[in-house]
Each structure stands twice: as C-alpha cells, then as structure tokens.
Design a protein around this motif. Structure first.
Motif, PDB file in Angstrom:
ATOM      1  N   CYS A  48      -7.210   3.084 -22.746  1.00  0.00           N
ATOM      2  CA  CYS A  48      -6.006   2.322 -22.393  1.00  0.00           C
ATOM      3  C   CYS A  48      -5.771   2.381 -20.884  1.00  0.00           C
ATOM      4  CB  CYS A  48      -4.804   2.900 -23.142  1.00  0.00           C
ATOM      5  SG  CYS A  48      -3.202   2.358 -22.544  1.00  0.00           S
ATOM      6  N   SER A  49      -5.827   3.583 -20.309  1.00  0.00           N
ATOM      7  CA  SER A  49      -5.585   3.712 -18.874  1.00  0.00           C
ATOM      8  C   SER A  49      -6.707   3.052 -18.059  1.00  0.00           C
ATOM      9  CB  SER A  49      -5.407   5.174 -18.480  1.00  0.00           C
ATOM     10  OG  SER A  49      -6.571   5.909 -18.766  1.00  0.00           O
ATOM     11  N   SER A  50      -7.926   3.113 -18.555  1.00  0.00           N
ATOM     12  CA  SER A  50      -9.037   2.452 -17.864  1.00  0.00           C
ATOM     13  C   SER A  50      -8.886   0.931 -17.898  1.00  0.00           C
ATOM     14  CB  SER A  50     -10.360   2.836 -18.493  1.00  0.00           C
ATOM     15  OG  SER A  50     -10.606   4.208 -18.318  1.00  0.00           O
ATOM     16  N   ALA A  51      -8.410   0.424 -19.029  1.00  0.00           N
ATOM     17  CA  ALA A  51      -8.223  -1.024 -19.148  1.00  0.00           C
ATOM     18  C   ALA A  51      -7.108  -1.524 -18.222  1.00  0.00           C
ATOM     19  CB  ALA A  51      -7.903  -1.387 -20.589  1.00  0.00           C
ATOM     20  N   ILE A  52      -6.078  -0.732 -18.062  1.00  0.00           N
ATOM     21  CA  ILE A  52      -4.979  -1.133 -17.189  1.00  0.00           C
ATOM     22  C   ILE A  52      -5.415  -1.116 -15.726  1.00  0.00           C
ATOM     23  CG2 ILE A  52      -2.696  -0.458 -16.341  1.00  0.00           C
ATOM     24  CD1 ILE A  52      -2.074   0.460 -19.205  1.00  0.00           C
ATOM     25  N   ASP A  53      -6.219  -0.107 -15.372  1.00  0.00           N
ATOM     26  CA  ASP A  53      -6.703  -0.024 -13.988  1.00  0.00           C
ATOM     27  C   ASP A  53      -7.699  -1.125 -13.751  1.00  0.00           C
ATOM     28  OD1 ASP A  53      -5.147   2.132 -13.395  1.00  0.00           O
ATOM     29  OD2 ASP A  53      -6.702   3.604 -13.797  1.00  0.00           O
ATOM     30  N   ALA A 108      -1.925  15.363 -22.527  1.00  0.00           N
ATOM     31  CA  ALA A 108      -1.267  16.241 -23.498  1.00  0.00           C
ATOM     32  C   ALA A 108      -2.141  16.457 -24.727  1.00  0.00           C
ATOM     33  CB  ALA A 108       0.080  15.645 -23.902  1.00  0.00           C
ATOM     34  N   LEU A 109      -2.834  15.428 -25.176  1.00  0.00           N
ATOM     35  CA  LEU A 109      -3.690  15.564 -26.352  1.00  0.00           C
ATOM     36  C   LEU A 109      -4.918  16.424 -26.076  1.00  0.00           C
ATOM     37  CD1 LEU A 109      -3.580  11.976 -27.859  1.00  0.00           C
ATOM     38  CD2 LEU A 109      -2.665  14.057 -28.865  1.00  0.00           C
ATOM     39  N   LYS A 110      -5.415  16.389 -24.861  1.00  0.00           N
ATOM     40  CA  LYS A 110      -6.622  17.159 -24.531  1.00  0.00           C
ATOM     41  C   LYS A 110      -6.382  18.665 -24.583  1.00  0.00           C
ATOM     42  CE  LYS A 110      -8.941  13.608 -21.900  1.00  0.00           C
ATOM     43  NZ  LYS A 110      -9.390  13.148 -20.585  1.00  0.00           N
ATOM     44  N   ILE A 111      -5.144  19.090 -24.633  1.00  0.00           N
ATOM     45  CA  ILE A 111      -4.822  20.507 -24.722  1.00  0.00           C
ATOM     46  C   ILE A 111      -5.142  21.049 -26.119  1.00  0.00           C
ATOM     47  CG2 ILE A 111      -2.925  22.174 -24.626  1.00  0.00           C
ATOM     48  CD1 ILE A 111      -1.626  20.357 -22.532  1.00  0.00           C
ATOM     49  N   ILE A 112      -5.072  20.192 -27.128  1.00  0.00           N
ATOM     50  CA  ILE A 112      -5.288  20.612 -28.511  1.00  0.00           C
ATOM     51  C   ILE A 112      -6.758  20.994 -28.707  1.00  0.00           C
ATOM     52  CG2 ILE A 112      -5.163  19.909 -30.929  1.00  0.00           C
ATOM     53  CD1 ILE A 112      -3.030  17.862 -30.041  1.00  0.00           C
ATOM     54  N   PRO A 113      -7.026  22.207 -29.206  1.00  0.00           N
ATOM     55  CA  PRO A 113      -8.411  22.626 -29.396  1.00  0.00           C
ATOM     56  C   PRO A 113      -9.125  21.782 -30.454  1.00  0.00           C
ATOM     57  CG  PRO A 113      -6.913  24.505 -29.539  1.00  0.00           C
ATOM     58  CD  PRO A 113      -6.079  23.271 -29.497  1.00  0.00           C
ATOM     59  N   LEU A 114     -10.403  21.623 -30.302  1.00  0.00           N
ATOM     60  CA  LEU A 114     -11.328  20.944 -31.217  1.00  0.00           C
ATOM     61  C   LEU A 114     -11.142  19.431 -31.294  1.00  0.00           C
ATOM     62  CD1 LEU A 114     -11.425  23.516 -34.157  1.00  0.00           C
ATOM     63  CD2 LEU A 114     -13.014  23.320 -32.246  1.00  0.00           C
ATOM     64  N   VAL A 115      -9.971  18.941 -31.589  1.00  0.00           N
ATOM     65  CA  VAL A 115      -9.793  17.500 -31.807  1.00  0.00           C
ATOM     66  C   VAL A 115      -9.113  16.789 -30.647  1.00  0.00           C
ATOM     67  CG1 VAL A 115      -9.721  17.731 -34.308  1.00  0.00           C
ATOM     68  CG2 VAL A 115      -7.604  17.870 -33.012  1.00  0.00           C
ATOM     69  N   GLY A 116      -8.698  17.529 -29.646  1.00  0.00           N
ATOM     70  CA  GLY A 116      -7.928  16.942 -28.549  1.00  0.00           C
ATOM     71  C   GLY A 116      -8.652  15.863 -27.783  1.00  0.00           C
ATOM     72  N   HIS A 117      -9.907  16.111 -27.437  1.00  0.00           N
ATOM     73  CA  HIS A 117     -10.654  15.125 -26.650  1.00  0.00           C
ATOM     74  C   HIS A 117     -10.942  13.864 -27.466  1.00  0.00           C
ATOM     75  CE1 HIS A 117     -11.273  17.301 -22.917  1.00  0.00           C
ATOM     76  NE2 HIS A 117     -11.349  18.395 -23.653  1.00  0.00           N
ATOM     77  N   ALA A 118     -11.210  14.033 -28.747  1.00  0.00           N
ATOM     78  CA  ALA A 118     -11.454  12.857 -29.594  1.00  0.00           C
ATOM     79  C   ALA A 118     -10.174  12.043 -29.773  1.00  0.00           C
ATOM     80  CB  ALA A 118     -11.991  13.293 -30.947  1.00  0.00           C
ATOM     81  N   ALA A 119      -9.061  12.722 -29.931  1.00  0.00           N
ATOM     82  CA  ALA A 119      -7.786  12.023 -30.105  1.00  0.00           C
ATOM     83  C   ALA A 119      -7.333  11.347 -28.815  1.00  0.00           C
ATOM     84  CB  ALA A 119      -6.717  13.000 -30.586  1.00  0.00           C
ATOM     85  N   ALA A 120      -7.768  11.861 -27.674  1.00  0.00           N
ATOM     86  CA  ALA A 120      -7.354  11.307 -26.387  1.00  0.00           C
ATOM     87  C   ALA A 120      -8.193  10.111 -25.951  1.00  0.00           C
ATOM     88  CB  ALA A 120      -7.416  12.396 -25.318  1.00  0.00           C
ATOM     89  N   THR A 121      -9.315   9.868 -26.611  1.00  0.00           N
ATOM     90  CA  THR A 121     -10.220   8.798 -26.208  1.00  0.00           C
ATOM     91  C   THR A 121      -9.544   7.424 -26.148  1.00  0.00           C
ATOM     92  OG1 THR A 121     -12.104  10.041 -27.061  1.00  0.00           O
ATOM     93  CG2 THR A 121     -12.426   7.678 -26.733  1.00  0.00           C
ATOM     94  N   PRO A 122      -8.760   7.029 -27.167  1.00  0.00           N
ATOM     95  CA  PRO A 122      -8.103   5.709 -27.062  1.00  0.00           C
ATOM     96  C   PRO A 122      -7.155   5.605 -25.867  1.00  0.00           C
ATOM     97  CG  PRO A 122      -7.945   6.541 -29.301  1.00  0.00           C
ATOM     98  CD  PRO A 122      -8.502   7.652 -28.465  1.00  0.00           C
ATOM     99  N   PHE A 123      -6.497   6.695 -25.544  1.00  0.00           N
ATOM    100  CA  PHE A 123      -5.556   6.677 -24.418  1.00  0.00           C
ATOM    101  C   PHE A 123      -6.307   6.638 -23.090  1.00  0.00           C
ATOM    102  CE2 PHE A 123      -3.205   8.482 -27.955  1.00  0.00           C
ATOM    103  CZ  PHE A 123      -2.113   7.648 -27.973  1.00  0.00           C
ATOM    104  N   ASP A 124      -7.486   7.256 -23.038  1.00  0.00           N
ATOM    105  CA  ASP A 124      -8.328   7.147 -21.839  1.00  0.00           C
ATOM    106  C   ASP A 124      -8.786   5.706 -21.649  1.00  0.00           C
ATOM    107  OD1 ASP A 124      -8.158   9.827 -21.161  1.00  0.00           O
ATOM    108  OD2 ASP A 124      -9.940  10.372 -22.345  1.00  0.00           O
TER     109      ASP A 124
END
Length: 65
Positions: free
Chosen positions: A60-65, A42-58
């Motif tokens: 998080c999911s990598s750590a759980i896997d 959902a955060l990656k949809i936001i232009p310009l800052v979406g990918h940076a804001a989504a990094t912690p959540f990425d």
C-alpha cells in the motif's frame, strides 16, 4: 492578560510550529502513505506472523509513493 496565560499561549504556538516543521518534509505522498507505514511497522513487531501480515501494508505504501 496574566503572565501564565501568555506563557501558555507561547508554548502552544511553539508546539504547533514544531509539529508543522516536523511534517513539512513528508510532503503530499508521504502524508498519505503514513497510515500504511505505521500499521506495517506495528505489525512487524508480532513474532512469526508479523512480516507476512505487514506485506499488504508495505505494498500500500509503495503504491502511494
């Protein structure tokens, strides 16, 4: 019981079985990482800052896997 109520129950059971079949491949870690993945997507949809804001959540999911 009337016929419409029986049909309603059959549809409800079919819906629950379909939901269960859809969630079955996720397994334990996949279910736990799902909120992180959804938030990240959902955060990656936001232009310009979406990918940076989504990094912690990425992470998080990598750590759980």
């Amino acid at each position: 019981m009337s016929t419409p109520r029986i049909i309603e129950r059959v549809i409800r059971v079919a819906a629950w079985l379909t939901l269960g079949a859809a969630l079955l491949p996720l397994g334990g870690c996949g279910v736990a990482a799902l909120p992180c993945r959804l938030t990240s997507s959902a955060l990656k949809i936001i232009p310009l800052v979406g990918h940076a804001a989504a990094t912690p959540f990425d992470m998080c999911s990598s750590a759980i896997d």
